[in-house]
Enzyme design. Structure first.
Site, PDB file in Angstrom:
ATOM      1  N   CYS A  16       0.832  -1.204   0.000  1.00 40.05           N
ATOM      2  CA  CYS A  16       0.000   0.000   0.000  1.00 40.05           C
ATOM      3  C   CYS A  16       0.866   1.253   0.000  1.00 40.05           C
ATOM      4  CB  CYS A  16      -0.910   0.027   1.212  1.00 40.05           C
ATOM      5  SG  CYS A  16      -1.980  -1.408   1.319  1.00 40.05           S
TER       6      CYS A  16
ATOM      7  N   ASP B  75       2.825   2.282   2.497  1.00 42.58           N
ATOM      8  CA  ASP B  75       3.277   2.784   3.799  1.00 42.58           C
ATOM      9  C   ASP B  75       3.178   1.763   4.924  1.00 42.58           C
ATOM     10  OD1 ASP B  75       0.843   5.425   3.347  1.00 42.58           O
ATOM     11  OD2 ASP B  75       0.502   3.267   3.491  1.00 42.58           O
TER      12      ASP B  75
ATOM     13  N   CYS C 154       5.295   7.965   2.254  1.00 46.32           N
ATOM     14  CA  CYS C 154       5.518   9.279   1.657  1.00 46.32           C
ATOM     15  C   CYS C 154       5.859  10.296   2.745  1.00 46.32           C
ATOM     16  CB  CYS C 154       4.294   9.718   0.868  1.00 46.32           C
ATOM     17  SG  CYS C 154       2.857   9.999   1.913  1.00 46.32           S
TER      18      CYS C 154
ATOM     19  N   CYS D 257      -2.637   8.892   5.728  1.00 47.06           N
ATOM     20  CA  CYS D 257      -1.387   8.897   6.504  1.00 47.06           C
ATOM     21  C   CYS D 257      -1.685   9.169   7.979  1.00 47.06           C
ATOM     22  CB  CYS D 257      -0.428   9.964   5.997  1.00 47.06           C
ATOM     23  SG  CYS D 257       0.050   9.737   4.283  1.00 47.06           S
TER      24      CYS D 257
END
Ligand SMILES: Cc1ncc(COP(=O)(O)O)c(C=O)c1O
Lengths: 136, 404
Positions: free
Chosen positions: A37, A39, A63, A106
């Site tokens: 995915c 992360d 990221c 995130c």
């Protein structure tokens, strides 16, 4: 894509990168996400006898916003209590870092990582108490 | 040395200053409409357009009459694919392409699928090649067109055009190739390679943006197209619209320079690319080269850096302008379909960088880029839980991840 100054700052100067001893009964470890995915976050807390978080560390594959979210989370965790930490919401992270909609996941991941670390610590504590009761 | 350093020549190139010089008078002095038949303004413009047409034709080994101006490769691909599909509808309804083509081929094909056409989507191997036997077997007497690109824009893999062209010719189907990335980098010859239609774009070969061309074979066989843009009947009715004379003049000059300088330019590009690659691979031995290390474009390299994520890497090397295979950068979280098409795991696709060098790249820039990249990968690895696990001897494929 334009990043907010705060994201850039955390990305360039990440706080609390590193690892704590995951076998220490006072350390809780949360690993969330998946490489496919894009992360994976590892977040660790060290808790004292009063339920205060005395140390927090992270390592993140992801990221810039994912790195910033976890870095920020460790800042907030250090010095707070486990109970207060459990109340941290991803929306607070979104707001603090000015994350755009595509990066909200995130912050969700960071909240999940906090919860997973607390959960791990609680399990260890319960196991330690159980073991202590048995030896009595 | 000025930063940021541009290593994204496959996305677009700057105009060569010679191209700009050639274009300038056509904005102000010789600004005529190439379709004006009644005065010198028009004649001058037309003469310039025809000279450019022959420059582009020479780059492809074609006849000038076989070159049709478009707004770029996207339009050229659309015209080639939809134009033949519609023109030859009586012959059949079948087209063939590969999963690693540019969107400007895939999307017209998908569009045709909604109109009753059937498309065969060929898979590719780890290096990005289609299986030629599979291609041969896929062609039936109802196949109108095979569209396979000359060079892939993400990994640089070269399709064997001459072999594909020979198969199509033998099977009696038309062959279109998107040569956007290949033009000026590898020799193209529509006769020797049995190509029937070919797309190119000026802005990938040091010309201006917004102009391109479609080669359409005139003999053996004569290829006909249903126009997609109707109006004044320009370009023999195949593509109406007042010609972008300035852009066309620029494209012609760009094609001339590419043709005349390819023999000296390509070895130079290759040496720089190899230098970049070797420096990176030496410092980061577990980096993975994507695509075909042999049959590939001379100026491009696509490398995955395991255990670090592409977008964060790009963010850390902002002195270098490159592309990432992690489309996280383009607002979707999907990793590149080209890299996935090669069978690369999502995590390797997420951690890939495309470096594409060009006419103005220097050794100093390459060394700087390599060193910055190595430093940043190293920093991000120190921050990566995956790297830590691997150092501890954990097999990442055995870990149970929490999907979200
Ligand atoms: C292989 C390929 N085909 C088509 C295109 C689209 O070209 P244009 O920008 O001229 O429409 C590109 C450019 O991104 C490309 O690399």
């Amino acid at each position: 894509m334009a990043y907010s100054d705060k994201v850039l700052d955390h990305y360039q100067n990440p706080r609390n990168v590193g690892s704590l001893d995951k076998d220490d009964p006072n350390v809780g470890t949360g690993v969330v996400g998946a490489p496919e995915c894009g992360d994976v976050m590892k977040l660790q807390i060290k808790v004292d006898d009063h339920g205060s978080i005395v140390d927090a560390k992270f390592k993140t594959y992801g990221c810039g916003s994912a790195i910033a979210s976890s870095s920020l989370a460790t800042e907030w965790l250090k010095g707070t209590t486990v109970d207060a930490a459990a109340e941290i919401k991803n929306t607070q992270i979104v707001e603090e870092l000015s994350l755009p909609p595509v990066k909200i996941h995130c912050s969700v991941l960071a909240e999940d990582a906090i919860k997973a670390a607390i959960e791990d610590w609680r399990k260890k504590q319960a196991a330690a108490k159980g073991a202590a009761a048995e030896t009595k | 040395m000025k930063t940021p350093i541009y290593l994204d020549y496959s996305a677009t190139t700057p105009c060569d200053p010679r191209v700009v010089q050639r274009m300038l008078p056509f904005f102000t002095e010789t600004f005529g409409n190439a379709a004006s038949r009644s005065h010198a303004f028009g004649w001058t413009a037309e003469a310039a357009v025809e000279e450019a047409r022959s420059q582009v034709a020479q780059l492809l080994g074609a006849h000038p009459k076989e070159i049709l101006w478009t707004s770029g490769s996207t339009e050229a691909n659309n015209l080639a694919i939809k134009g033949t599909a519609q023109m030859y509808r009586e012959k059949g309804n079948h087209l063939i392409t590969a999963i690693t083509e540019h969107k400007a081929v895939l999307d017209p094909m998908k569009h045709l699928e909604t109109q009753g056409y059937e498309v065969t989507w060929l898979p590719v191997d780890r290096k990005g090649h289609v299986d030629l036997d599979q291609l041969r077997d896929a062609i039936t007497d109802r196949t109108i067109l095979v569209s396979l690109m000359a060079a892939n824009n993400e990994i640089g893999t070269l399709h064997p055009l001459a072999e594909i062209g020979a198969i199509c010719k033998q099977k009696g189907t038309l062959f279109h190739t998107d040569a956007t990335q290949a033009a000026g980098k590898i020799p193209l010859d529509v006769e020797a390679q049995h190509v029937d239609l070919l797309s190119i774009s000026a802005h990938k070969m040091y010309g201006p943006k917004g102009v391109g061309a479609l080669y359409v074979r005139r003999k053996n066989p004569r290829v006909r197209l249903t126009s997609q843009m109707d109006g004044g009947g320009h370009e023999r009715g195949m593509r109406s619209g007042t010609l972008n004379v300035t852009g066309i003049v620029g494209m012609g000059e760009a094609a001339r320079i590419c043709r005349e300088e390819m023999a000296t330019e390509v070895p130079k590009l290759m040496a720089l690319r190899d230098r970049l690659e070797q420096r990176i691979m030496k410092a980061l031995p577990d980096a993975v080269l994507n695509g075909d290390p042999q049959a590939r474009l001379p100026h491009l390299t696509n490398i995955s850096f395991p255990y670090v994520e592409g977008e964060s890497l790009i963010m850390g090397i902002k002195e270098i302008a490159v592309s990432s295979g992690s489309a996280c950068t383009s607002a979707s979280l999907e990793p590149s379909y080209v890299l996935k098409g090669l069978g690369l795991g999502d995590e390797l696709a997420h951690s890939s960088i495309r470096f594409s060098l060009g006419r103005f790249t220097t050794e100093q820039e390459v060394d700087f880029a390599a060193d910055r990249l190595i430093a940043e990968v190293t920093r991000l690895r120190e921050m990566s839980p995956l790297w830590e696990m691997v150092q501890e001897g954990v097999d990442l494929s055995q870990v149970k991840w929490t999907m979200h």
